[in-house]
Design an enzyme around this catalytic site. Structure first.
Site, short mmCIF file in Angstrom:
data_model
loop_
_atom_site.label_atom_id
_atom_site.label_comp_id
_atom_site.label_asym_id
_atom_site.label_seq_id
_atom_site.Cartn_x
_atom_site.Cartn_y
_atom_site.Cartn_z
N TYR A 1 0.83 -1.20 0.00
CA TYR A 1 0.00 0.00 0.00
C TYR A 1 0.87 1.26 0.00
O TYR A 1 0.58 2.24 -0.67
CB TYR A 1 -0.94 0.02 1.22
CG TYR A 1 -1.94 1.15 1.12
CD1 TYR A 1 -3.17 0.98 0.49
CD2 TYR A 1 -1.63 2.41 1.63
CE1 TYR A 1 -4.06 2.02 0.34
CE2 TYR A 1 -2.52 3.47 1.50
CZ TYR A 1 -3.74 3.27 0.86
OH TYR A 1 -4.62 4.31 0.71
N LYS B 1 0.14 8.44 -23.29
CA LYS B 1 0.55 8.79 -24.66
C LYS B 1 2.04 8.48 -24.82
O LYS B 1 2.43 7.33 -24.95
CB LYS B 1 0.26 10.26 -24.94
CG LYS B 1 -1.21 10.58 -25.18
CD LYS B 1 -2.02 10.67 -23.94
CE LYS B 1 -3.36 11.33 -24.14
NZ LYS B 1 -4.16 11.29 -22.91
N PHE C 1 -18.41 15.80 -25.80
CA PHE C 1 -18.05 14.97 -26.96
C PHE C 1 -17.98 13.49 -26.63
O PHE C 1 -18.20 12.65 -27.49
CB PHE C 1 -16.72 15.43 -27.56
CG PHE C 1 -15.58 15.43 -26.58
CD1 PHE C 1 -15.38 16.49 -25.72
CD2 PHE C 1 -14.71 14.35 -26.51
CE1 PHE C 1 -14.34 16.49 -24.80
CE2 PHE C 1 -13.67 14.34 -25.60
CZ PHE C 1 -13.49 15.41 -24.73
N ASP D 1 2.07 20.87 -19.69
CA ASP D 1 1.32 19.65 -20.01
C ASP D 1 2.23 18.85 -20.94
O ASP D 1 2.31 19.12 -22.14
CB ASP D 1 0.00 20.00 -20.69
CG ASP D 1 -0.78 18.76 -21.10
OD1 ASP D 1 -0.18 17.66 -21.10
OD2 ASP D 1 -1.97 18.87 -21.42
N ARG E 1 -12.88 16.65 -33.48
CA ARG E 1 -12.18 17.68 -32.71
C ARG E 1 -12.62 19.02 -33.30
O ARG E 1 -11.93 19.65 -34.06
CB ARG E 1 -10.66 17.54 -32.81
CG ARG E 1 -10.10 16.33 -32.09
CD ARG E 1 -9.78 16.55 -30.61
NE ARG E 1 -10.87 16.34 -29.69
CZ ARG E 1 -10.71 15.86 -28.45
NH1 ARG E 1 -9.52 15.48 -28.02
NH2 ARG E 1 -11.72 15.76 -27.63
N PHE F 1 -6.95 22.48 -23.99
CA PHE F 1 -7.28 21.07 -24.15
C PHE F 1 -8.52 20.80 -23.29
O PHE F 1 -8.68 21.40 -22.23
CB PHE F 1 -6.13 20.13 -23.77
CG PHE F 1 -6.52 18.70 -24.03
CD1 PHE F 1 -6.63 18.24 -25.33
CD2 PHE F 1 -6.88 17.85 -22.99
CE1 PHE F 1 -7.09 16.95 -25.59
CE2 PHE F 1 -7.33 16.56 -23.24
CZ PHE F 1 -7.43 16.10 -24.55
N THR F 2 -9.36 19.87 -23.74
CA THR F 2 -10.68 19.68 -23.13
C THR F 2 -10.63 19.49 -21.61
O THR F 2 -11.21 20.28 -20.86
CB THR F 2 -11.37 18.48 -23.79
OG1 THR F 2 -10.49 17.36 -23.73
CG2 THR F 2 -11.70 18.77 -25.25
N1 F0G Z 1 -3.47 16.84 -21.99
C1 F0G Z 1 -3.44 16.47 -23.28
C2 F0G Z 1 -2.67 17.29 -24.25
C3 F0G Z 1 -4.13 15.33 -23.70
O1 F0G Z 1 -4.09 14.98 -24.97
C4 F0G Z 1 -4.86 14.58 -22.75
C5 F0G Z 1 -5.64 13.42 -23.16
C6 F0G Z 1 -4.86 15.00 -21.42
C7 F0G Z 1 -4.15 16.13 -21.07
C8 F0G Z 1 -5.64 14.25 -20.35
O2 F0G Z 1 -5.04 13.07 -20.04
O3 F0G Z 1 -6.70 11.35 -20.77
O4 F0G Z 1 -4.80 10.78 -19.25
O5 F0G Z 1 -6.69 12.13 -18.42
N2 F0G Z 1 -5.94 13.19 -24.34
C9 F0G Z 1 -6.66 12.05 -24.87
C10 F0G Z 1 -6.84 12.23 -26.34
C11 F0G Z 1 -7.92 11.73 -24.16
O6 F0G Z 1 -7.51 11.39 -26.94
O7 F0G Z 1 -6.32 13.18 -26.91
P1 F0G Z 1 -5.87 11.77 -19.60
#
Ligand code: F0G
Length: 461
Positions: free
Chosen positions: A74, A260, A451, A217, A384, A126-127
């Site tokens: 843990y 990624k 989305f 990021d 997108r 970014f979303t």
């Molecule tokens: N920042 C970037 C630039 C990303 O592309 C993503 C995720 C995140 C943050 C968030 O990370 O998914 O691990 O919580 N991108 C994915 C995509 C979902 O399909 O582009 P996460």
């Protein structure tokens, strides 16, 4: 003149995962049942899955071996220390808090660094990142160069910050109103576009002068470093690993989706060079993710991540990764298909406004195009554009982004060039019958990150 030498993947394939073939009738039914949203398709009904490069990469034999070395204690798992060591070695950040994925890190960091009413300027939104900034009481401000919003511009560093835009924000609101500058390497929503080292250095200078932090990021930092190596003057002789370390050194802290670049199916972390921020993050991670030495991950996940980080900065690996994306991009350009230029590092982005000029943005052209591509061949891509952009939290109106794109995202080490050929041919077939594609209307809209789960119907249905 020397003959052009072909490149090939720096690995061979040890294990395969069979793909399912479907008929057109099955796909028509499946997309209808999925509300014309590729996120809602069962993956068994997908042939080539280019929805995302997130968590979809193939791990190496070393990473799989690493899973067996999971120390599932843990607290104080040895894999946590391996992860910390890899992050310090390759990225240079001092303090690390693991999280289940990138958005877990974004949540914690946004809550620590953003005060209600503050601005968070960044090189395009970014979303999930913007949503966490908003939930923490901040407002995102776009300070990316104008070229980034123009899919036709071939400017090589579309991820660059327009320092004039940042200075104007500082002049108008004062440096104290700025929580931090949020810098992504590479810029996902612009088409996987890199920021240059020169631009980042200039930004560092301005932020240091103004006493503003830079938060990184670093989700695709190795790919950004490779683009710098290939495109930026005076950088060609350096290794991507060396450039990665320099990029990180120009920033104060980071959030990472290790799904990624770092070649794992799950995982992320937050990193900082400041003890106080680390202390607070260690406190908060216990509330949202898990203890600070596992952050919602199993020990084995952290081991795979530590090994993945090492592999991700290898020049041969990145050359093949970016090379495959370029292969698909060039093929589409030769077919006359409108895509975002230059070709980015993690995917090829179809320009849906140019592809379907007869479909207004309010009829969700990129969403419609992604659905059509799936029907044609079982290739799954992602919208997108206006759906991803969501609504302005003050006015409730849609955001109308300049970029209305379909992302063909390439997982790392998963597909072959032959798969890329099949994808390109399918896009070409859809392009040939583009006049017959109508738009969509939204029939269900979730409150957050719409989305992922929104549903649609064809217009006139
Ligand atoms: N920042 C970037 C630039 C990303 O592309 C993503 C995720 C995140 C943050 C968030 O990370 O998914 O691990 O919580 N991108 C994915 C995509 C979902 O399909 O582009 P996460």
């Amino acid at each position: 003149m020397t003959k052009k030498a072909s490149w090939a993947e720096p690995f061979k394939i040890k294990m395969v995962e069979p793909l399912f073939m479907t008929t057109r009738e099955q796909r028509v039914k499946a997309i209808e049942e999925a509300g014309y949203n590729t996120f809602l398709l069962p993956s068994e009904l997908v042939y080539i899955d280019l929805l995302t490069d997130s968590g979809t990469s193939a791990m190496s034999d070393r990473q799989w071996a690493g899973l067996m070395l999971g120390d599932e204690a843990y607290a104080g798992s040895r894999n946590y220390y391996h992860l910390e060591e890899a992050i310090r070695k390759y990225y240079g950040y001092k303090y690390v808090v693991p999280t289940h994925q990138g958005r877990g890190a974004e949540n914690i960091l946004s809550q620590i660094l953003i005060k209600k009413g503050q601005l968070v300027p960044g090189n395009m939104y970014f979303t999930t990142t913007r949503l966490h900034q908003e939930l923490a009481g901040g407002t995102f401000a776009d300070i990316i160069v104008d070229e980034a919003h123009d899919p036709r511009s071939t400017f090589p560093f579309k991820g660059n910050v327009d320092l004039g835009k940042l200075q104007a924000l500082i002049d108008a609101h004062g440096a104290e109103r700025i929580a931090y500058v949020s810098i992504a390497t590479t810029v996902n929503m612009a088409g996987g576009q890199p920021i240059s080292l020169a631009n980042l250095k200039a930004l560092r200078k301005l932020c240091t002068k103004q006493g503003i932090r830079i938060i990184h990021d670093m989700t695709r930092v190795a790919e950004n470093a490779y683009m710098i190596k290939m495109l930026e003057e005076g950088q060609g002789h350096r290794s991507a690993a060396d450039i990665v370390k320099e990029i990180c050194s120009l920033t104060d802290g980071a959030t990472m989706s290790a799904k990624k670049d770092a070649l794992v199916n799950i995982g992320g972390f937050m990193a900082t060079n400041e003890w106080d921020v680390f202390e607070e993050a260690r406190n908060m991670v216990v509330v949202y993710e898990g203890l600070h030495t596992y952050g919602g991950l199993a020990g084995r996940d952290m081991e795979a991540m530590a090994i993945g980080i090492t592999e991700s900065v290898d020049d041969d690996h990145i050359r093949a990764r970016v090379g495959q994306v370029e292969y698909l991009g060039k093929k589409l350009i030769d077919m006359g298909i409108p895509i975002v230029l230059p070709i980015g590092s993690h995917g090829v982005f179809l320009d849906a406004k140019a592809f379907l000029p007869h479909v207004p943005q309010t009829a969700f052209p990129a969403q419609a195009l992604a659905a059509e591509l799936y029907i044609d061949s079982g290739v799954r891509a992602m919208e997108r554009g206006i759906v991803s952009a969501g609504r302005n939290k003050e006015t409730g109106d849609h955001y109308y982004p300049e970029l209305e794109l379909v992302r063909l995202t390439i997982p790392r080490r998963v597909y072959t060039q032959a798969h890329m050929d099949v994808v390109a041919e399918s896009v070409e077939r859809v392009y040939e019958r583009r006049d017959r594609i109508t738009g969509l209307k939204m029939t269900y809209e979730p409150k957050y990150l719409r989305f992922f789960q929104a549903r649609f119907e064809p217009l006139g249905a």
